[in-house]
Structures are given as C-alpha cells and as structure tokens.
Design a protein around this motif. Structure first.
Motif, PDB file in Angstrom:
ATOM      1  N   THR A   1       0.834  -1.200   0.000  1.00 43.30           N
ATOM      2  CA  THR A   1       0.000   0.000   0.000  1.00 43.30           C
ATOM      3  C   THR A   1       0.869   1.251   0.000  1.00 43.30           C
ATOM      4  O   THR A   1       0.602   2.206  -0.728  1.00 43.30           O
ATOM      5  N   CYS A   2       1.938   1.247   0.800  1.00 41.46           N
ATOM      6  CA  CYS A   2       2.855   2.387   0.844  1.00 41.46           C
ATOM      7  C   CYS A   2       3.550   2.582  -0.501  1.00 41.46           C
ATOM      8  O   CYS A   2       3.696   3.708  -0.976  1.00 41.46           O
ATOM      9  N   GLN A   3       3.969   1.488  -1.125  1.00 43.63           N
ATOM     10  CA  GLN A   3       4.620   1.576  -2.425  1.00 43.63           C
ATOM     11  C   GLN A   3       3.661   2.143  -3.467  1.00 43.63           C
ATOM     12  O   GLN A   3       4.049   2.975  -4.281  1.00 43.63           O
ATOM     13  N   ARG A   4       2.403   1.702  -3.433  1.00 49.30           N
ATOM     14  CA  ARG A   4       1.416   2.206  -4.383  1.00 49.30           C
ATOM     15  C   ARG A   4       1.164   3.699  -4.179  1.00 49.30           C
ATOM     16  O   ARG A   4       1.080   4.460  -5.138  1.00 49.30           O
TER      17      ARG A   4
ATOM     18  N   VAL B   1       4.457  10.147  -7.196  1.00 50.41           N
ATOM     19  CA  VAL B   1       5.489  10.415  -8.199  1.00 50.41           C
ATOM     20  C   VAL B   1       4.855  10.638  -9.572  1.00 50.41           C
ATOM     21  O   VAL B   1       5.272  11.523 -10.316  1.00 50.41           O
ATOM     22  N   THR B   2       3.845   9.856  -9.899  1.00 46.76           N
ATOM     23  CA  THR B   2       3.238   9.958 -11.223  1.00 46.76           C
ATOM     24  C   THR B   2       2.218  11.079 -11.334  1.00 46.76           C
ATOM     25  O   THR B   2       1.792  11.410 -12.428  1.00 46.76           O
TER      26      THR B   2
END
Length: 142
Positions: free
Chosen positions: A131-134, A140-141
């Motif tokens: 979840t943190c990575q997403r 970023v995007t």
C-alpha cells in the motif's frame, strides 16, 4: 472489547521465559483482591494490558496445545479461530474480531521478524508495504 475485559479481570501471566513447553505453569491465585483505580493508574494499567496481551499472543502462536495450556493462551487461540471463520468481521461491528485485531495490530506495529510465527503478521506487513509503495508511486506519477 471482550479481550480487554478478559485481560483486566481473570487471566494469568507467565513470567518471560516460561512456556507451556517447559512444564513450569503458573496457576491462577485463589485469593484475588480487586484493585481500586486512582487517577495515575489507567495509563499504567493500559500499558500492562498491552504487555499481557502481546505476551499471550506470542505464547499462543508457539503453543502446541490445541485448546491452550492456560487461560491467556486459550483466549487468544479462541479469538484467532473466531477471526478465521467470522462473517461479520471487525468493520461490521464484531466485538471478538475487534479485540483480536487490537492485539494483532499492537504486535504488527512493532514486529520486525521476517519469519514471524504470529498469525496474519507477515501478511498484514506485506500488505501495508504494498500500500505504501502504491501511494508513493501515485505521488510520483501525479
């Protein structure tokens, strides 16, 4: 929260290092005197409750006894079994699930073991990491 009731009223704590596997069990005292609370005690009692719950969770995850070898162990094993079959779940108001997840979340928030034996620990930590990575990817995007 049922689990908090059980931990505050009638469960027995084993000293650290003792487990049901060594044969050194502590039996509940027969003459329990209720403790009257003062203004300073709730914080200490809350910390004691958390410690007792985490100790019981650690013990129950390693205990080979199917029914639990002491009241703490038995309570945790019953709650974990309930969580695995409950259809109401924590978010829909199941008190037993809320109590079980309260203990599990306290453990998961401090656990760093890669091979943790606590049920749901590794899975929840992996889900949180994903979840943190997403969310970082979305920042970023954007």
């Amino acid at each position: 929260m049922m689990i908090l009731y059980h931990y505050n009223h009638n469960l027995v704590v084993q000293p650290k290092g003792d487990t049901c596997h060594t044969g050194n069990l502590i039996h509940p005292p027969t003459d329990v005197t209720p403790v009257t609370r003062t203004e300073e005690q709730p914080q200490d009692q809350n910390q004691e409750t958390v410690t007792r719950a985490l100790d019981a969770l650690n013990h129950a995850s390693l205990c080979k006894s199917v029914e639990g070898c002491n009241p703490d162990c038995r309570t945790i094993k019953i709650l974990l079994q309930h969580v695995s079959i409950c259809t109401t779940r924590k978010h829909n108001g199941c008190q037993n699930c809320q109590g079980a997840w309260w203990v599990l979340e306290k453990h998961i928030n401090t656990c760093t073991k890669l091979d943790c034996t606590i049920p749901y620990c590794k899975y929840i930590r992996e889900e949180r990491a994903n979840t943190c990575q997403r969310s970082e990817f979305n920042k970023v995007t954007s």
